[in-house]
Scaffold this active site. Structure first.
Site, PDB file in Angstrom:
ATOM      1  N   VAL A  80      40.261 -69.226  29.161  1.00  0.00           N
ATOM      2  CA  VAL A  80      40.635 -69.097  28.002  1.00  0.00           C
ATOM      3  C   VAL A  80      40.046 -69.772  26.971  1.00  0.00           C
ATOM      4  O   VAL A  80      41.142 -70.960  27.133  1.00  0.00           O
ATOM      5  CB  VAL A  80      41.609 -67.606  27.783  1.00  0.00           C
ATOM      6  CG1 VAL A  80      41.625 -67.198  26.045  1.00  0.00           C
ATOM      7  CG2 VAL A  80      42.520 -66.592  28.195  1.00  0.00           C
ATOM      8  N   TYR A  87      51.098 -72.603  40.179  1.00  0.00           N
ATOM      9  CA  TYR A  87      51.257 -71.095  39.498  1.00  0.00           C
ATOM     10  C   TYR A  87      50.054 -70.521  39.470  1.00  0.00           C
ATOM     11  O   TYR A  87      50.403 -69.460  39.948  1.00  0.00           O
ATOM     12  CB  TYR A  87      50.393 -72.216  37.728  1.00  0.00           C
ATOM     13  CG  TYR A  87      49.992 -71.454  37.466  1.00  0.00           C
ATOM     14  CD1 TYR A  87      50.596 -70.077  36.583  1.00  0.00           C
ATOM     15  CD2 TYR A  87      48.307 -71.189  37.314  1.00  0.00           C
ATOM     16  CE1 TYR A  87      49.870 -69.199  36.141  1.00  0.00           C
ATOM     17  CE2 TYR A  87      47.300 -70.566  36.232  1.00  0.00           C
ATOM     18  CZ  TYR A  87      48.222 -69.484  36.048  1.00  0.00           C
ATOM     19  OH  TYR A  87      47.936 -68.241  34.939  1.00  0.00           O
ATOM     20  N   HIS A  88      48.936 -70.991  40.757  1.00  0.00           N
ATOM     21  CA  HIS A  88      48.120 -69.773  40.881  1.00  0.00           C
ATOM     22  C   HIS A  88      48.489 -68.830  41.757  1.00  0.00           C
ATOM     23  O   HIS A  88      48.043 -67.902  42.253  1.00  0.00           O
ATOM     24  CB  HIS A  88      46.597 -69.789  41.548  1.00  0.00           C
ATOM     25  CG  HIS A  88      45.907 -70.622  40.516  1.00  0.00           C
ATOM     26  ND1 HIS A  88      45.679 -72.433  39.651  1.00  0.00           N
ATOM     27  CD2 HIS A  88      45.139 -70.507  39.520  1.00  0.00           C
ATOM     28  CE1 HIS A  88      44.949 -72.683  38.535  1.00  0.00           C
ATOM     29  NE2 HIS A  88      44.358 -71.299  38.195  1.00  0.00           N
ATOM     30  N   ALA A 111      40.743 -75.747  29.480  1.00  0.00           N
ATOM     31  CA  ALA A 111      38.998 -77.477  29.986  1.00  0.00           C
ATOM     32  C   ALA A 111      38.815 -77.145  28.375  1.00  0.00           C
ATOM     33  O   ALA A 111      38.327 -77.929  28.010  1.00  0.00           O
ATOM     34  CB  ALA A 111      38.483 -77.127  31.305  1.00  0.00           C
ATOM     35  N   THR A 165      45.185 -63.597  37.192  1.00  0.00           N
ATOM     36  CA  THR A 165      44.457 -64.893  36.955  1.00  0.00           C
ATOM     37  C   THR A 165      42.733 -65.360  37.887  1.00  0.00           C
ATOM     38  O   THR A 165      43.301 -64.797  39.320  1.00  0.00           O
ATOM     39  CB  THR A 165      45.052 -66.477  37.197  1.00  0.00           C
ATOM     40  OG1 THR A 165      43.557 -67.328  37.567  1.00  0.00           O
ATOM     41  CG2 THR A 165      45.781 -66.757  38.016  1.00  0.00           C
ATOM     42  N   LYS A 214      51.083 -66.559  40.662  1.00  0.00           N
ATOM     43  CA  LYS A 214      50.086 -65.061  40.551  1.00  0.00           C
ATOM     44  C   LYS A 214      49.836 -63.860  41.274  1.00  0.00           C
ATOM     45  O   LYS A 214      49.376 -63.020  41.799  1.00  0.00           O
ATOM     46  CB  LYS A 214      48.499 -65.522  39.425  1.00  0.00           C
ATOM     47  CG  LYS A 214      49.400 -65.931  38.706  1.00  0.00           C
ATOM     48  CD  LYS A 214      49.817 -65.208  37.427  1.00  0.00           C
ATOM     49  CE  LYS A 214      49.791 -65.771  36.267  1.00  0.00           C
ATOM     50  NZ  LYS A 214      49.326 -64.843  34.878  1.00  0.00           N
ATOM     51  N   VAL A 272      43.384 -81.230  43.998  1.00  0.00           N
ATOM     52  CA  VAL A 272      42.278 -80.999  44.816  1.00  0.00           C
ATOM     53  C   VAL A 272      41.723 -79.396  44.883  1.00  0.00           C
ATOM     54  O   VAL A 272      42.654 -78.229  44.677  1.00  0.00           O
ATOM     55  CB  VAL A 272      43.062 -80.483  46.377  1.00  0.00           C
ATOM     56  CG1 VAL A 272      43.097 -80.539  47.236  1.00  0.00           C
ATOM     57  CG2 VAL A 272      44.489 -81.728  46.175  1.00  0.00           C
ATOM     58  N   GLU A 273      40.310 -80.012  44.802  1.00  0.00           N
ATOM     59  CA  GLU A 273      39.440 -78.472  44.575  1.00  0.00           C
ATOM     60  C   GLU A 273      38.172 -79.014  44.841  1.00  0.00           C
ATOM     61  O   GLU A 273      38.162 -80.436  44.963  1.00  0.00           O
ATOM     62  CB  GLU A 273      39.899 -78.683  43.157  1.00  0.00           C
ATOM     63  CG  GLU A 273      39.031 -78.859  41.902  1.00  0.00           C
ATOM     64  CD  GLU A 273      39.142 -79.012  40.705  1.00  0.00           C
ATOM     65  OE1 GLU A 273      39.981 -77.378  40.262  1.00  0.00           O
ATOM     66  OE2 GLU A 273      39.252 -79.386  40.346  1.00  0.00           O
ATOM     67  N   SER A 277      46.895 -73.978  43.238  1.00  0.00           N
ATOM     68  CA  SER A 277      48.534 -74.560  42.821  1.00  0.00           C
ATOM     69  C   SER A 277      49.245 -73.755  42.782  1.00  0.00           C
ATOM     70  O   SER A 277      49.203 -72.899  43.031  1.00  0.00           O
ATOM     71  CB  SER A 277      47.682 -74.695  40.968  1.00  0.00           C
ATOM     72  OG  SER A 277      47.934 -73.593  40.112  1.00  0.00           O
ATOM     73  N   ASN A 321      38.997 -75.820  25.496  1.00  0.00           N
ATOM     74  CA  ASN A 321      40.613 -76.453  23.988  1.00  0.00           C
ATOM     75  C   ASN A 321      40.508 -77.810  24.280  1.00  0.00           C
ATOM     76  O   ASN A 321      40.523 -78.463  23.345  1.00  0.00           O
ATOM     77  CB  ASN A 321      41.300 -75.660  24.223  1.00  0.00           C
ATOM     78  CG  ASN A 321      41.383 -74.141  24.031  1.00  0.00           C
ATOM     79  OD1 ASN A 321      39.483 -73.368  23.666  1.00  0.00           O
ATOM     80  ND2 ASN A 321      42.197 -73.269  23.970  1.00  0.00           N
TER      81      ASN A 321
HETATM   82  N1  USQ Z   1      39.175 -79.704  34.194  1.00  0.00           N
HETATM   83  C1  USQ Z   1      38.455 -80.902  33.954  1.00  0.00           C
HETATM   84  N2  USQ Z   1      38.796 -81.950  33.030  1.00  0.00           N
HETATM   85  C2  USQ Z   1      39.845 -81.640  32.059  1.00  0.00           C
HETATM   86  C3  USQ Z   1      40.515 -80.442  32.280  1.00  0.00           C
HETATM   87  C4  USQ Z   1      40.294 -79.641  33.674  1.00  0.00           C
HETATM   88  O1  USQ Z   1      37.135 -81.354  34.427  1.00  0.00           O
HETATM   89  O2  USQ Z   1      40.404 -81.650  31.771  1.00  0.00           O
HETATM   90  C5  USQ Z   1      38.635 -78.664  35.144  1.00  0.00           C
HETATM   91  C6  USQ Z   1      39.690 -78.591  36.018  1.00  0.00           C
HETATM   92  O3  USQ Z   1      39.756 -79.636  37.442  1.00  0.00           O
HETATM   93  C7  USQ Z   1      39.201 -77.389  36.548  1.00  0.00           C
HETATM   94  C8  USQ Z   1      38.796 -76.170  35.327  1.00  0.00           C
HETATM   95  O4  USQ Z   1      38.402 -77.596  34.782  1.00  0.00           O
HETATM   96  O5  USQ Z   1      39.210 -77.362  37.758  1.00  0.00           O
HETATM   97  C9  USQ Z   1      39.692 -75.784  35.154  1.00  0.00           C
HETATM   98  O6  USQ Z   1      41.736 -76.381  34.768  1.00  0.00           O
HETATM   99  P1  USQ Z   1      42.186 -75.496  33.479  1.00  0.00           P
HETATM  100  O7  USQ Z   1      42.603 -76.779  32.982  1.00  0.00           O
HETATM  101  O8  USQ Z   1      41.135 -75.231  31.893  1.00  0.00           O
HETATM  102  O9  USQ Z   1      42.212 -74.172  33.966  1.00  0.00           O
HETATM  103  P2  USQ Z   1      43.892 -74.016  35.308  1.00  0.00           P
HETATM  104  O10 USQ Z   1      44.412 -74.657  35.699  1.00  0.00           O
HETATM  105  O11 USQ Z   1      42.963 -73.292  36.432  1.00  0.00           O
HETATM  106  O12 USQ Z   1      44.378 -72.504  34.939  1.00  0.00           O
HETATM  107  C10 USQ Z   1      43.996 -71.979  33.523  1.00  0.00           C
HETATM  108  C11 USQ Z   1      45.147 -71.808  32.255  1.00  0.00           C
HETATM  109  C12 USQ Z   1      45.798 -70.809  33.531  1.00  0.00           C
HETATM  110  C13 USQ Z   1      44.800 -69.426  33.805  1.00  0.00           C
HETATM  111  C14 USQ Z   1      43.073 -70.482  34.796  1.00  0.00           C
HETATM  112  C15 USQ Z   1      42.162 -69.177  34.526  1.00  0.00           C
HETATM  113  O13 USQ Z   1      46.012 -72.503  31.901  1.00  0.00           O
HETATM  114  O14 USQ Z   1      46.483 -70.063  32.280  1.00  0.00           O
HETATM  115  O15 USQ Z   1      44.755 -68.860  34.848  1.00  0.00           O
HETATM  116  O16 USQ Z   1      43.264 -71.224  33.631  1.00  0.00           O
HETATM  117  S1  USQ Z   1      40.952 -69.929  36.084  1.00  0.00           S
HETATM  118  O17 USQ Z   1      40.859 -71.179  35.846  1.00  0.00           O
HETATM  119  O18 USQ Z   1      40.106 -68.684  36.367  1.00  0.00           O
HETATM  120  O19 USQ Z   1      42.195 -69.820  36.941  1.00  0.00           O
END
Ligand code: USQ
Length: 384
Positions: A213, A183-184, A240, A146, A187, A329-330, A181, A242
């Site tokens: 994605v 999770y991250h 986000a 990731t 990875k 926390v970000e 996190s 989706n």
């Molecule tokens: N976010 C919002 N509102 C929401 C959902 C998320 O503002 O309703 C923000 C989060 O705070 C974050 C960003 O959108 O700053 C991305 O969040 P996300 O939930 O879309 O992505 P993330 O938790 O990072 O994880 C997802 C997948 C994970 C993959 C990762 C790629 O669940 O499996 O590894 O995206 S990446 O983000 O590049 O690490």
């Protein structure tokens, strides 16, 4: 016929990947423990559209398409003997490893979420590496990592490796990691293990550091209603964009966490499959730990929310953006410049996020009958 073993073949990415490779003449076997379906149950969430049981979706594929998919139910993290058996009998030329707990919030919910994530993800990767060493040392492992492994450093993000000069000496070292996190972090642990296995045992690995994605359809999911993939919109497993699309389609506020300046790499589900195919068709060399940053565009969360709002307006919906206190926390405003040239050099033709693409996903989401509004709001917090 090239033999591809797809670990985690029942998931959002694994299932359409399996159909793509089968449709293009590869011999495909998928393996899954169906754990994601159990975790969904435990978290009280469901995909946007009901997904047939794995046996039924495979039967449907095998009736619809010329080239069948084989399937095996096995837990690759907890049953290493089953993994050995699989590698010995199927003897794959390549392995695509998606069989991991994919959600950052799930990993942050409590101790159990963090331990389950590490136990599943890191142990599964180790079992795959040992099985490869024992039975298929020449095979190529394509592993889903990731972009979140890198975090948001104040310098350009390179593809896995960094040339460093320190106190007058130079080296090429793994790029520093700042996961956001558990999770991250799991990875990151996987990547450390993979790099060591390449260096120590001479196996070949491509680590795909993938961005967020989005998307719901691929050419193969459209071949039959029972072939659709598992699309989440809830605050645990939904990503986000989706989530934003379903929120807009169902007249619910688009939930931006904090300032919304969080910038990430994004890509269409179709491009995930295109990238994995490019990695499989152009394998890493023996002993090589190759890292590709797998995304096509960068957006801030607020830019995304605005794009969804605009696309919804185009089809008559007045979607509202709601700023929520950030449960994570970000950094909410930061420098972000990640490189992504390696896959383009191999021939990636990005499908970018146009208004037309957004409207397509919106229209698909409008067909959903049973959207649970309660799971749209984030409940899991990084800090107590
Ligand atoms: N976010 C919002 N509102 C929401 C959902 C998320 O503002 O309703 C923000 C989060 O705070 C974050 C960003 O959108 O700053 C991305 O969040 P996300 O939930 O879309 O992505 P993330 O938790 O990072 O994880 C997802 C997948 C994970 C993959 C990762 C790629 O669940 O499996 O590894 O995206 S990446 O983000 O590049 O690490």
């Amino acid at each position: 016929m090239k033999k591809i073993l797809i670990l985690g073949g029942d998931g959002y990415l694994g299932w359409p990947t399996a159909m793509h490779f089968a449709n293009h003449g590869y011999q495909v076997m998928i393996v899954d423990a169906l754990l994601k379906r159990q975790w969904e149950e435990r978290m009280g969430v469901r995909p946007l559209f009901p997904i047939p049981v794995l046996r039924r979706r495979v039967e449907c594929w095998n009736k619809t398409a010329k080239n069948p998919i084989q399937v095996k139910i096995a837990d690759i993290a907890q049953n290493h003997l089953a993994v050995y058996e699989l590698f010995k009998e199927f003897s794959p030329d390549a392995i695509i490893h998606y069989a991991e707990q994919p959600s950052a919030p799930f990993s942050m919910k409590d101790r159990n979420g963090a331990v389950t994530t590490f136990d599943n993800n890191v142990k599964g990767t180790l079992n795959v590496l040992f099985a490869m060493r024992e039975f298929t040392p020449e095979a190529h492992l394509v592993k889903l990592g990731t972009m979140g492994e890198y975090g948001t450093p104040n310098i350009d993000i390179e593809e896995g490796w960094l040339e460093i000069t320190h106190n007058g000496r130079k080296d090429r070292l793994p790029y520093p990691k700042l996961p956001g996190s558990f999770y991250h972090a799991s990875k990151v642990a996987d990547s450390v293990l993979l790099e060591f296995a390449c260096r120590g045992w001479g196996i070949s690995v491509t680590d795909l550091n993938q961005g967020v994605v989005y998307g719901i359809e691929t050419p193969e999911t459209k071949m039959h209603p029972d072939l659709l993939t598992s699309f989440h919109y809830d605050a645990v497993f939904g990503t986000a964009l989706n989530r934003f699309v379903v929120q807009a389609a169902k007249n619910q506020p688009i939930t931006v966490y904090g300032e919304g300046g969080q910038t990430r790499g994004f890509l269409n589900l179709i491009d995930t499959i295109q990238c994995v195919r490019l990695a499989i068709d152009n394998p890493a060399k023996s002993g090589e730990f190759r890292v590709f940053n797998q995304f096509t565009e960068m957006f801030s969360v607020m830019q995304l929310a605005q794009k969804v709002k605009d696309a919804a307006k185009g089809i008559g919906f007045d979607a509202q953006i709601e700023i929520l206190p950030n449960p994570r926390v970000e950094k909410e405003a930061h420098f972000y410049n990640a490189k992504n040239s390696a896959l383009k050099l191999l021939g990636l033709k990005p499908n970018l996020l146009s208004e037309e693409v957004l409207v397509n996903i919106l229209q698909r989401a409008l067909l959903a009958e049973d959207v649970d509004h309660a799971v749209l709001r984030p409940e899991i917090r990084w800090r107590k």
